[in-house]
Write a protein that holds these residues in place. Structure first.
Motif: not given
Length: 120
Positions: A96-100
């Protein structure tokens, strides 16, 4: 649903190795029911006392009887999902990174053989 579970902080991952959707990747069509026992994993986030499903994970190469979700593990923003019946077995890693959520890796044993159950 719930054959395997893992909790890290406010993130819960639930494996459902008998799930039947033919979807691939993240947040695909959960209702397709075209790939018996392909399996899935579900990610839930806690907000106070409420839990909300935030992602529906499938293998990038969904196949019948792969049993993706036989095993799951979560550590912070990283989730590993085992599919022990896919060509000797495999582990899919999501981050999970940058909201996704996105698939980061696909792991196989260097000497994989049918029946090895790598990922279980």
């Amino acid at each position: 649903f719930g054959a395997s579970v893992s909790l890290s902080g406010d993130t819960l991952v639930v494996g459902a190795y008998r799930e039947q959707s033919g979807a691939t990747g993240i947040n695909g069509n959960q209702a397709s029911n075209s790939a018996d026992d392909s399996g899935a994993a579900y990610i839930f986030q806690r907000d106070g006392t409420d839990w909300e499903q935030v992602a529906y994970l499938k293998a990038s190469d969904t196949s019948i009887a792969a049993e993706f979700g036989w095993s799951v593990a979560v550590d912070g923003d990283t989730v590993a999902v085992g599919a022990h019946r896919v060509n000797g077995g495999a582990v899919y890693v999501f981050r999970h990174a940058n909201g996704a959520w996105a698939q980061e890796s696909y792991l196989k044993a260097s000497n994989a053989q049918p029946g090895d159950r790598f990922g279980s």
